[in-house]
Design a protein around this motif. Structure first.
Motif, short mmCIF file in Angstrom:
data_model
loop_
_atom_site.label_atom_id
_atom_site.label_comp_id
_atom_site.label_asym_id
_atom_site.label_seq_id
_atom_site.Cartn_x
_atom_site.Cartn_y
_atom_site.Cartn_z
N MET A 154 0.97 -1.37 -0.08
CA MET A 154 0.07 0.08 0.02
C MET A 154 1.03 1.30 0.08
SD MET A 154 -0.93 2.45 2.41
CE MET A 154 -1.03 1.92 3.87
N ALA A 155 1.93 1.33 0.86
CA ALA A 155 2.66 2.58 0.85
C ALA A 155 3.53 2.58 -0.46
CB ALA A 155 3.67 2.50 1.93
N GLY A 156 4.10 1.48 -1.13
CA GLY A 156 4.74 2.01 -2.30
C GLY A 156 3.79 2.30 -3.30
N VAL A 157 2.67 1.43 -3.60
CA VAL A 157 1.74 1.77 -4.61
C VAL A 157 1.38 3.42 -4.31
CG1 VAL A 157 -0.43 1.33 -5.79
CG2 VAL A 157 1.28 -0.48 -5.21
N ALA A 158 0.68 3.59 -3.32
CA ALA A 158 0.43 5.03 -2.80
C ALA A 158 1.20 5.94 -3.25
CB ALA A 158 -0.24 5.12 -1.57
N ALA A 159 2.63 5.92 -2.82
CA ALA A 159 3.62 6.91 -3.27
C ALA A 159 3.71 7.02 -4.68
CB ALA A 159 4.99 6.38 -2.63
N ALA A 160 3.65 5.74 -5.29
CA ALA A 160 4.08 5.66 -6.85
C ALA A 160 2.50 6.36 -7.67
CB ALA A 160 4.10 4.33 -7.29
N VAL A 161 1.55 6.23 -7.39
CA VAL A 161 0.72 6.93 -7.98
C VAL A 161 -0.13 8.05 -7.37
CG1 VAL A 161 -0.42 4.45 -8.70
CG2 VAL A 161 -1.34 5.59 -6.73
N GLU A 162 0.56 8.65 -6.35
CA GLU A 162 0.16 10.02 -5.60
C GLU A 162 -0.32 11.11 -6.46
OE1 GLU A 162 1.18 12.38 -1.54
OE2 GLU A 162 2.49 10.86 -2.25
N GLY A 163 -1.45 11.66 -6.37
CA GLY A 163 -1.76 12.56 -7.35
C GLY A 163 -2.19 12.20 -8.78
N ARG A 164 -2.10 10.95 -9.07
CA ARG A 164 -2.65 10.27 -10.25
C ARG A 164 -3.98 9.45 -10.09
NH1 ARG A 164 2.29 8.72 -14.02
NH2 ARG A 164 0.36 8.68 -15.45
N ALA A 165 -3.78 8.87 -9.00
CA ALA A 165 -4.63 7.72 -8.62
C ALA A 165 -5.05 7.52 -7.05
CB ALA A 165 -4.76 6.44 -9.49
#
Length: 317
Positions: A189-200
């Motif tokens: 969750m942490a990694g994906v949220a950082a990766a898509v932050e501002g986009r999804a």
């Protein structure tokens, strides 16, 4: 204080592990429930090396240590895991000719313990909970100076998992509104949220019997919870990671709880309708849709992450 990750860390991980991990496909399953979602994709991460997304973080952690000539790697690699993180560390360590020692609870599924040994890891079964295995692993690290790979709460681990998010954005041309994924300790969750932050937006889905994210968001920080239920072997952390909470709070990660019966049904649906075999953990993410616990807005574009397949499929027939 544990370091908090952002998109730059995930991009660095993407470069570091390129060529060592699989780029797993996305799949359009058609309608999966009565929800009004505009489109749904499955991210088939169960096809990843070692059978789960955790290979991404393990490779990033080990390769970062090797690149920096960290002397700890000379003593080998140590992990504590309910199974999947250990499998990933064992696989990544073998790829770098490093010794791996993995501590798992006595309750770890036999299929995962067998695979650990097949990958060449030395397996130590300690206690009945992840916390017991973790304590034993830390004692081993103190005694040997080996490199410790946390299951979910190290910057390199979380950033490595986040490469999944960058990958799915590319595969869907960025046309994603929401990513549904299962949460245990919160590294994915942490990694994906950082990766898509501002986009999804990311929505963490948990069994009601293992609500680490939900409890942390309610309490304003990680707190201990009781863990039980059908997905406890892969979502068995009793406390959300510090990195995961910090990223969730910053990125506005949502939280949904589902019942065990819905998880079991979602896992069976994946097999009977699509011939996809996954653990109860990743089936938790789909259960949010099929049970109605998460109801997309009309036209909302949703990715469901199927994050692991290290399971005994005998109960799917």
């Amino acid at each position: 204080m544990v370091g908090v990750i952002d998109l730059s860390d995930v991009r660095a991980a993407e470069s570091r592990i390129d060529g060592f991990i699989r780029h797993t496909p996305v799949f359009d399953p058609g309608p999966v429930s009565s929800t009004p979602a505009g489109r749904v994709w499955f991210k088939l991460e169960q096809l990843q090396h070692s059978g789960s997304f955790k290979a991404r973080g393990a490779f990033n952690r080990i390769r970062a240590a090797c690149e920096s000539s960290d002397p700890a790697v000379e003593a080998g690699v140590v992990a504590a895991s309910g199974g999947n993180a250990g499998l990933a560390v064992a696989y990544a360590a073998a790829a770098h000719d490093l010794r791996a020692q993995v501590f798992v609870p006595e309750t770890a599924p036999p299929v995962k313990v067998k695979k650990l040994r097949e990958l060449g890891a030395e397996v130590r079964q300690v206690g009945t909970k992840y916390a017991d295995a973790y304590q034993a692993a830390m004692e081993r690290v103190r005694d040997t100076g080996a490199l410790f790979c946390h299951a979910y709460d190290q910057p390199e681990i979380c950033a490595g998992q986040g490469t999944l998010g960058l990958e799915l954005l590319g595969q869907t041309a960025g046309e994603v509104d929401t990513v549904l994924l299962a949460v245990g300790g919160g590294g994915l969750m942490a990694g994906v949220a950082a990766a898509v932050e501002g986009r999804a937006r990311v929505v963490g889905v948990e069994p009601s019997s293992a609500p680490t994210l939900n409890a942390a968001l309610s309490a304003g920080g990680p707190v201990d919870v009781e863990v039980s239920g059908v997905a406890a072997d892969s979502l068995g952390a009793s406390k959300l990671g510090e990195i995961a909470y910090a990223v969730a709070a910053r990125a506005g990660v949502g939280s949904v709880l589902v019942e065990d019966a819905a998880i079991v049904e979602a896992r069976r649906l994946l097999w009977h309708r699509y011939r996809l075999v996954v653990e109860h953990g990743p089936a938790t993410a789909l259960a949010a849709l099929t049970s109605g616990a998460y109801r997309p807005a009309e036209g909302e574009r949703v990715v469901v992450v199927l994050s692991g397949a290290n399971t005994d499929p005998s109960d799917l027939t």
